[in-house]
Enzyme design. Structure first.
Site, PDB file in Angstrom:
ATOM      1  N   TYR A 132       0.815  -1.219   0.000  1.00 58.98           N
ATOM      2  CA  TYR A 132       0.000   0.000   0.000  1.00 58.98           C
ATOM      3  C   TYR A 132       0.848   1.269   0.000  1.00 58.98           C
ATOM      4  O   TYR A 132       0.415   2.294  -0.520  1.00 58.98           O
ATOM      5  CB  TYR A 132      -1.015  -0.029   1.156  1.00 58.98           C
ATOM      6  CG  TYR A 132      -2.142  -0.992   0.852  1.00 58.98           C
ATOM      7  CD1 TYR A 132      -3.173  -0.631   0.000  1.00 58.98           C
ATOM      8  CD2 TYR A 132      -2.141  -2.285   1.357  1.00 58.98           C
ATOM      9  CE1 TYR A 132      -4.186  -1.521  -0.323  1.00 58.98           C
ATOM     10  CE2 TYR A 132      -3.149  -3.187   1.037  1.00 58.98           C
ATOM     11  CZ  TYR A 132      -4.174  -2.793   0.195  1.00 58.98           C
ATOM     12  OH  TYR A 132      -5.169  -3.687  -0.141  1.00 58.98           O
ATOM     13  N   HIS A 186     -15.041   0.940  -0.083  1.00 56.79           N
ATOM     14  CA  HIS A 186     -13.875   0.079   0.144  1.00 56.79           C
ATOM     15  C   HIS A 186     -12.718   0.827   0.803  1.00 56.79           C
ATOM     16  O   HIS A 186     -11.573   0.384   0.749  1.00 56.79           O
ATOM     17  CB  HIS A 186     -13.421  -0.559  -1.180  1.00 56.79           C
ATOM     18  CG  HIS A 186     -14.396  -1.578  -1.709  1.00 56.79           C
ATOM     19  ND1 HIS A 186     -14.392  -2.031  -2.999  1.00 56.79           N
ATOM     20  CD2 HIS A 186     -15.413  -2.228  -1.089  1.00 56.79           C
ATOM     21  CE1 HIS A 186     -15.361  -2.919  -3.159  1.00 56.79           C
ATOM     22  NE2 HIS A 186     -16.004  -3.057  -2.017  1.00 56.79           N
ATOM     23  N   CYS A 195      -7.417  -0.122  18.104  1.00 57.17           N
ATOM     24  CA  CYS A 195      -8.537   0.647  18.665  1.00 57.17           C
ATOM     25  C   CYS A 195      -9.505   1.171  17.613  1.00 57.17           C
ATOM     26  O   CYS A 195     -10.546   1.736  17.952  1.00 57.17           O
ATOM     27  CB  CYS A 195      -8.028   1.803  19.529  1.00 57.17           C
ATOM     28  SG  CYS A 195      -7.384   3.198  18.582  1.00 57.17           S
ATOM     29  N   ASN A 215     -19.913   1.285 -19.341  1.00 57.69           N
ATOM     30  CA  ASN A 215     -18.702   0.489 -19.101  1.00 57.69           C
ATOM     31  C   ASN A 215     -17.961   0.304 -20.418  1.00 57.69           C
ATOM     32  O   ASN A 215     -18.503   0.566 -21.488  1.00 57.69           O
ATOM     33  CB  ASN A 215     -19.096  -0.869 -18.501  1.00 57.69           C
ATOM     34  CG  ASN A 215     -17.990  -1.504 -17.679  1.00 57.69           C
ATOM     35  OD1 ASN A 215     -16.960  -0.874 -17.408  1.00 57.69           O
ATOM     36  ND2 ASN A 215     -18.175  -2.741 -17.284  1.00 57.69           N
ATOM     37  N   GLU A 230     -17.005  -2.534 -21.558  1.00 61.23           N
ATOM     38  CA  GLU A 230     -17.596  -3.721 -22.182  1.00 61.23           C
ATOM     39  C   GLU A 230     -18.678  -4.233 -21.233  1.00 61.23           C
ATOM     40  O   GLU A 230     -18.714  -3.832 -20.066  1.00 61.23           O
ATOM     41  CB  GLU A 230     -16.523  -4.786 -22.378  1.00 61.23           C
ATOM     42  CG  GLU A 230     -15.798  -5.110 -21.110  1.00 61.23           C
ATOM     43  CD  GLU A 230     -14.449  -5.805 -21.330  1.00 61.23           C
ATOM     44  OE1 GLU A 230     -13.995  -6.454 -20.386  1.00 61.23           O
ATOM     45  OE2 GLU A 230     -13.896  -5.689 -22.433  1.00 61.23           O
ATOM     46  N   ALA A 290     -14.518   5.378 -20.352  1.00 59.51           N
ATOM     47  CA  ALA A 290     -15.132   6.248 -19.344  1.00 59.51           C
ATOM     48  C   ALA A 290     -14.930   7.726 -19.676  1.00 59.51           C
ATOM     49  O   ALA A 290     -15.845   8.532 -19.520  1.00 59.51           O
ATOM     50  CB  ALA A 290     -14.555   5.932 -17.962  1.00 59.51           C
TER      51      ALA A 290
END
Ligand code: NAD
Ligand code: ZN
Length: 238
Positions: free
Chosen positions: A55, A111, A122, A204, A206, A222
């Site tokens: 990440y 997400h 915590c 989209n 496809e 897009a």
């Protein structure tokens, strides 16, 4: 035409033309990694440094990318909709911040967000743009080594589902864009919209995995298909 309430779902494809690879596309980032190792709680517990490193690389590479015409068009739609009495709910599966950087003001990140960290001990969530490491401590509880990216891994529950289903149930139109329809729960939204009698559309590259569930579909990149649709909607709304 009344502006109405539009529920928009976006996926990785909307950021593809900004240079962020999608999940499944050939040559994509995810072909180079074992998803189980870098994007699951089990992977994190087995090798937290490797997951943090993954990440950190994502976060560092995201700084250089810029929103594209699709992100800007959705921000324009949001800005145009409120004065016309309408409402846009923009729910994204993406962990990048390109919608915000394009000017969208209210974005639900189901997400999570790469620009935030969460304490595994915590649960405290803070904004952070630096690298994560096991040497860092939580500002809230003081525990060292428990800071993880605030992203939803495989096997974890998506965020803000109550707000999402409330907005979805009240929508006049459901639009899904640049998502494969393969990752649940987002992939289930179209069926939920249909059973509530809400018209559904996909934009989209496809046909998605659940293309058959949409009333309408438009296929194209897009950066072209989304601005074209937004321009039509704004014109129709007058
Ligand atoms: P996905 O990779 O499964 O599907 C991407 C979809 O985008 C495909 O249907 C593909 O045809 C389409 N697409 C590719 N290029 C496009 C373009 N230029 N224009 C329009 N559509 C295009 O992604 P998903 O459905 O979002 O689900 C995968 C998961 O991976 C999500 O949970 C998401 O959080 C995560 N992810 C996020 C990012 C990000 O934050 N940018 C990147 C990769 C993966
Ligand atoms: Zn903590």
């Amino acid at each position: 035409m009344q502006a109405g309430k539009i529920f928009l779902l976006t996926g990785a494809g909307i950021s593809a033309e900004s240079g962020l690879s999608t999940f499944r596309d050939k040559g994509g980032l995810w072909e180079q990694y074992n998803i189980e190792e870098v994007a699951s709680l089990r992977g994190y517990e087995a090798n937290p440094s490797k997951v943090l490193e993954f990440y950190n690389l994502r976060r560092n590479s995201h700084g250089d990318v810029k929103p594209n015409a699709a992100h800007f068009a959705l921000a324009e739609l949001e800005a145009a909709w409120a004065p016309r009495g309408g409402e846009i709910t923009l729910c994204t599966q993406n962990i990048d911040n390109l919608h915000e950087r394009a000017g969208s003001r209210r974005v639900i990140h189901m997400h999570g967000e790469l620009g935030k960290v969460r304490c595994h001990d915590c649960g405290d969530i803070t904004a952070a743009d630096g690298d994560l490491s096991l040497a860092l401590g939580c500002a809230a509880c003081g525990r060292i080594g428990g800071l993880r990216p605030h992203v939803v891994w495989f096997g974890e529950a998506p965020l803000e589902m109550d707000a999402i289903f409330e907005a979805l149930a009240g929508a006049d139109l459901f639009v899904s864009t640049a998502t494969s329809g393969a990752v649940y729960r987002a992939a289930g939204f179209v069926a939920a919209a249909r059973s509530a009698g809400i018209p559904t559309m996909e934009i989209n590259l496809e046909p998605s995995d659940n293309a058959g569930l949409f009333d309408l579909a438009r296929y194209g990149k897009a950066s072209e298909a989304v601005p074209a649709w937004v321009a039509e909607m704004i014109k129709l709304a007058g």
